[in-house]
Scaffold this motif. Structure first.
Motif, short mmCIF file in Angstrom:
data_model
loop_
_atom_site.label_atom_id
_atom_site.label_comp_id
_atom_site.label_asym_id
_atom_site.label_seq_id
_atom_site.Cartn_x
_atom_site.Cartn_y
_atom_site.Cartn_z
N HIS A 1 27.30 -32.75 40.71
CA HIS A 1 26.10 -31.95 40.95
C HIS A 1 25.78 -31.07 39.75
N LEU A 2 26.80 -30.47 39.17
CA LEU A 2 26.59 -29.58 38.02
C LEU A 2 25.99 -30.35 36.84
N ARG A 3 26.39 -31.59 36.68
CA ARG A 3 25.96 -32.38 35.53
C ARG A 3 24.62 -33.06 35.76
N SER A 4 24.06 -32.91 36.95
CA SER A 4 22.76 -33.52 37.23
C SER A 4 21.72 -32.51 37.71
N CYS A 5 22.05 -31.21 37.64
CA CYS A 5 21.11 -30.21 38.15
C CYS A 5 20.18 -29.71 37.06
N ASP A 6 19.02 -29.22 37.49
CA ASP A 6 18.04 -28.63 36.57
C ASP A 6 18.25 -27.12 36.44
N TYR A 7 18.78 -26.50 37.51
CA TYR A 7 19.07 -25.07 37.52
C TYR A 7 20.47 -24.86 38.07
N PHE A 8 21.24 -23.99 37.39
CA PHE A 8 22.50 -23.54 37.93
C PHE A 8 22.41 -22.03 38.08
N VAL A 9 22.63 -21.54 39.28
CA VAL A 9 22.48 -20.12 39.58
C VAL A 9 23.78 -19.61 40.19
N SER A 10 24.30 -18.54 39.64
CA SER A 10 25.53 -17.93 40.14
C SER A 10 25.18 -16.59 40.80
N VAL A 11 25.62 -16.42 42.04
CA VAL A 11 25.29 -15.22 42.82
C VAL A 11 26.57 -14.53 43.29
N GLY A 12 26.75 -13.29 42.88
CA GLY A 12 27.86 -12.49 43.42
C GLY A 12 29.24 -12.96 43.05
N THR A 13 29.41 -13.47 41.83
CA THR A 13 30.73 -13.92 41.40
C THR A 13 31.25 -13.08 40.24
N SER A 14 32.57 -12.97 40.14
CA SER A 14 33.17 -12.13 39.11
C SER A 14 33.31 -12.87 37.78
N GLY A 15 33.37 -14.20 37.83
CA GLY A 15 33.61 -14.97 36.61
C GLY A 15 35.06 -14.94 36.17
N ASN A 16 35.95 -14.52 37.07
CA ASN A 16 37.37 -14.42 36.72
C ASN A 16 38.22 -15.54 37.30
N VAL A 17 37.66 -16.33 38.20
CA VAL A 17 38.44 -17.35 38.90
C VAL A 17 37.98 -18.74 38.47
N TYR A 18 38.91 -19.50 37.97
CA TYR A 18 38.63 -20.88 37.56
C TYR A 18 39.06 -21.85 38.66
N PRO A 19 38.39 -22.99 38.78
CA PRO A 19 37.41 -23.57 37.84
C PRO A 19 35.99 -23.06 37.96
N ALA A 20 35.67 -22.25 38.97
CA ALA A 20 34.28 -21.84 39.18
C ALA A 20 33.70 -21.12 37.97
N ALA A 21 34.53 -20.36 37.26
CA ALA A 21 34.03 -19.61 36.11
C ALA A 21 33.54 -20.53 34.99
N ALA A 22 33.96 -21.78 35.01
CA ALA A 22 33.55 -22.73 33.98
C ALA A 22 32.31 -23.54 34.36
N PHE A 23 31.81 -23.34 35.58
CA PHE A 23 30.67 -24.13 36.03
C PHE A 23 29.44 -23.94 35.14
N VAL A 24 29.21 -22.69 34.72
CA VAL A 24 28.00 -22.42 33.93
C VAL A 24 28.02 -23.18 32.62
N GLN A 25 29.16 -23.23 31.97
CA GLN A 25 29.25 -23.94 30.69
C GLN A 25 29.00 -25.43 30.88
N ASP A 26 29.56 -25.99 31.95
CA ASP A 26 29.38 -27.41 32.18
C ASP A 26 27.93 -27.74 32.50
N ALA A 27 27.30 -26.93 33.34
CA ALA A 27 25.89 -27.17 33.68
C ALA A 27 25.00 -27.02 32.46
#
Length: 232
Positions: free
Chosen positions: A161-187
């Motif tokens: 999904h991350l590699r096929s989306c037009d928008y990636f939006v992160s809501v209410g996250t700290s950015g300290n927990v992986y793998p979720a913290a790496a989603f923005v870079q992949d998208a």
């Protein structure tokens, strides 16, 4: 057809009264993460862990979705493309607000899991260490929660999904927990427009093309209305 992937973290549920493990005075404040959120902790003291998640389950059932949850449900219903919510939360508030395309990467408080055979079933309000799996009958019942050291659920589908989306939006996250913290870079590597909506800048805010700070109940509905209005 445009696709929006939305990652949500504990910050979106904070205004519903559900704190994070970084909050002072909440359920997490009285427990070490190592004791209640790891397989090793469960092996040492399963009764403590079951009681902890029984309390969390009761707390989540009393909580109500807030304006941010309802706004994302509205986006899913009215957006002309596809909306996928990937949540780190285990509280079920997205579904109670009306969202249907929700992926629980860290599990769900309302689920029970057999540590022996992998069977899943709806959790009772109070789970006990003596509960038997309804399938294999073993006494191996645990909360269907992804603990530290375990692999989050549905990762292959999430990466797709991350590699096929037009928008990636992160809501209410700290950015300290992986793998979720790496989603923005992949998208972003795959061409998505990246947006952070947070109470304060996350640890990975520099990876986003846009960042908006404020209460989730304010900034999420504002962003949703903007997305819907430009497509009418």
């Amino acid at each position: 057809m445009e696709k929006i992937v939305i990652l949500t973290g504990a910050g979106i549920s904070a205004e519903s009264g559900l704190g994070t493990f970084r909050d002072e005075g909440g359920l997490w404040a009285a427990h070490r993460i190592e004791d209640v959120a790891t397989p090793e902790g469960f092996a040492r003291d399963p009764k403590l862990v079951q009681n902890f998640y029984n309390m969390r389950r009761a707390q989540a059932r009393k909580a109500e979705p807030n304006a941010a949850h309802y706004a994302l449900a509205k986006l899913e219903q009215e957006f002309t493309g596809e909306v996928i919510i990937v949540t780190q939360n285990v509280d079920g508030l997205h579904e109670r607000a009306g969202s249907q395309n929700v992926m629980h990467m860290h599990g769900f408080l309302e689920g029970a899991l057999c540590a022996g055979c992998g069977h899943r079933w709806p959790a009772p309000l109070n789970m006990k260490i003596t509960d038997r799996c309804p399938k294999c009958k073993e006494v191996a019942t645990r909360p269907d929660i992804v603990w530290f050291g375990e692999m989050p659920y549905d990762m292959e589908d999430i990466w797709d999904h991350l590699r096929s989306c037009d928008y990636f939006v992160s809501v209410g996250t700290s950015g300290n927990v992986y793998p979720a913290a790496a989603f923005v870079q992949d998208a972003a590597r795959h061409g998505a427009i990246t947006i952070e909506l947070n109470l304060e800048p996350s640890a990975v805010v520099s990876d986003f093309a846009e960042s908006h700070c404020g209460k989730a109940s304010d900034i999420v509905p504002e962003w949703v209305e903007k997305m819907l209005s430009v497509r009418k």
